[in-house]
Scaffold this active site. Structure first.
Site, short mmCIF file in Angstrom:
data_model
loop_
_atom_site.label_atom_id
_atom_site.label_comp_id
_atom_site.label_asym_id
_atom_site.label_seq_id
_atom_site.Cartn_x
_atom_site.Cartn_y
_atom_site.Cartn_z
N GLY A 1 3.85 -0.04 -1.65
CA GLY A 1 3.76 -0.41 -3.05
C GLY A 1 5.01 -0.04 -3.82
O GLY A 1 5.46 -0.76 -4.73
N HIS B 1 0.84 -1.19 0.00
CA HIS B 1 0.00 0.00 0.00
C HIS B 1 0.87 1.25 0.00
O HIS B 1 1.79 1.38 0.83
CB HIS B 1 -0.91 0.02 1.23
CG HIS B 1 -1.63 1.33 1.43
ND1 HIS B 1 -1.42 2.15 2.52
CD2 HIS B 1 -2.53 1.97 0.65
CE1 HIS B 1 -2.17 3.23 2.41
NE2 HIS B 1 -2.86 3.14 1.29
N SER B 2 0.62 2.17 -0.91
CA SER B 2 1.30 3.47 -0.94
C SER B 2 2.81 3.29 -0.97
O SER B 2 3.36 2.68 -1.88
CB SER B 2 0.82 4.30 0.25
OG SER B 2 1.20 5.64 0.14
N MET B 3 3.53 3.79 0.03
CA MET B 3 4.98 3.61 0.07
C MET B 3 5.36 2.14 0.02
O MET B 3 6.36 1.76 -0.61
CB MET B 3 5.56 4.26 1.33
CG MET B 3 7.08 4.16 1.45
SD MET B 3 7.73 4.86 2.98
CE MET B 3 7.31 3.54 4.14
N HIS C 1 -7.48 7.15 0.30
CA HIS C 1 -6.17 6.52 0.21
C HIS C 1 -6.06 5.25 1.04
O HIS C 1 -5.30 4.33 0.69
CB HIS C 1 -5.10 7.54 0.65
CG HIS C 1 -3.70 7.08 0.46
ND1 HIS C 1 -3.25 6.51 -0.72
CD2 HIS C 1 -2.63 7.09 1.31
CE1 HIS C 1 -1.96 6.21 -0.60
NE2 HIS C 1 -1.57 6.53 0.62
#
Length: 389
Positions: A187, A183-185, A356
């Site tokens: 990812g 997820h996010s960072m 998010h």
């Protein structure tokens, strides 16, 4: 057990539903001082030795939000695919330990779960119970986050260091082939790892992330300098104690910084995001994770790295998510190029309603896509039983 430490949380079938209900956990430790796993404070425990480990049975101190903890672990109302049995994981690293949680059967297909910036592995606590039971989910607290050790003084937090941590972790767990949900960072870490070690990753799920986040070449020097200046200023500042919060104030602080989080999501993240100290709680994450990442890639470099990923790839974007909150405006112009590259390589890109952290706030919206992806790209092809954790 001589290198990897499992703290096994054995939850009773029915958690006490009272607001002040204590939880009885059985925990497996090295022969070191025992800690209450919720508040990290030394407790008086009944102990017994088995080989080179110490088994402790600890009645956790009364917890004001036990009802929220009950909802976190009570998965019966939302899923029959996961039994709710969660193990605590600790892997030694040169500066301390990487902590995390493990879900699913011993011989399940391994899936590594990497959280976003300033979160912790609790970020996946509502999603994992909805995912296929044939997988073994390893959700980790990245260095400087949750219950994992902070990096040594003078060391930066940047993407390559996190990728090296992932390699340390999978080597310790003896994983030769596995999948990643990031997820996010997390990812971005997953994307770089899959590009550098394509033979090790068979499937990749990016939650509101693109795998790489390019920086405009004209901005590189500015951003890198800012990261250096922030670190040096931090090191030159007289060390101050972290601010101490009441639990209620910590909830308010996290909500103020992340207004899209649900109240339940806040409680979940604070389970590993707070450490109890005299007078209250402090946030567990390292303040240095807030500094600018000094290691950057251009669009051209990002596309080259993306082309090296051999894994099947699913991208789940949120309608009100990441690309609406990019801190560097120049990065917005790169997202369409990255998405087109993903589609050109026949990867799957979907968009779901939500913000998010939709995978935490409203996991069912995300789960259907991830379930189908794991079943078709991972479980249908998995025949080896060599990946027991």
């Amino acid at each position: 057990m001589n290198k990897i430490l499992f703290l096994v949380d054995v939850l009773p079938e029915r958690l006490y539903r009272g607001k002040q209900g204590p939880l009885l956990l059985s925990m497996l430790y090295y022969p070191v001082k025992s800690f209450c796993c919720s508040h990290r404070r030394p407790r008086k425990c009944r102990v017994s030795h088995t080989g080179d480990v110490l088994i402790t049975c600890c009645l956790l101190c009364l917890y004001r939000d036990a009802s929220e903890l009950h909802r976190l672990f009570d998965t019966s109302a939302t899923s029959t695919t996961m039994a709710g049995e969660v193990s605590e994981l600790s892997v030694p690293v040169p500066w301390g330990e990487i902590r995390g949680q493990v879900w699913g059967p011993d011989h399940g297909r391994p899936v590594l779960c990497l959280h976003g910036w300033a979160d912790n592995c609790g970020s996946f606590s509502t999603l994992i119970p909805l995912l296929p039971k044939g997988c073994r989910y390893v959700a980790v607290d990245l260095a400087g986050h949750g219950l994992s050790s902070h990096r040594p003084p003078g060391v930066f937090y940047s993407l390559p260091e996190y990728v090296a941590d992932v390699r340390r972790l999978v080597d310790a767990l003896q994983l030769k082939k596995f999948s990643i949900i990031g997820h996010s960072m997390g990812g971005d870490i997953a994307g770089m790892f899959a590009a550098l070690y394509p033979e090790m990753v068979d499937a990749l799920v990016l939650l509101d992330a693109f795998g790489f986040l390019p920086t405009d070449s004209t901005e590189l020097s500015k951003v890198m300098r800012q990261g250096f200046d922030e670190m040096l200023q931090f090191e030159n500042t007289t060390e101050e104690k972290k601010r101490v919060y009441t639990y209620e104030n910590a909830v308010e602080r996290l909500l103020a910084a992340n207004p899209t989080l649900s109240k339940q999501s806040v409680h979940i993240l604070l389970e590993r995001g707070l450490v109890q100290v005299e007078g209250g709680f402090v946030f567990s994450r390292d303040l240095r994770v807030n500094f600018k990442n000094i290691v950057r890639m251009s669009l051209e470099q990002s596309l080259e790295m993306l082309s090296r990923i051999q894994a099947s790839l699913l991208v789940v974007l949120a309608e009100e998510g990441f690309d609406r909150t990019l801190s560097e405006p120049a990065q917005n112009k790169f997202t369409s190029t990255l998405l087109q590259c993903l589609r050109d390589r026949n990867h799957t890109v979907v968009t779901v309603p939500g913000d998010h952290r939709v995978h935490l706030n409203n996991p069912a919206v995300v789960a259907s896509f991830v379930v189908d992806f794991l079943r078709t790209k991972v479980l249908s092809r998995s025949t080896s039983r060599e990946h027991k954790l």
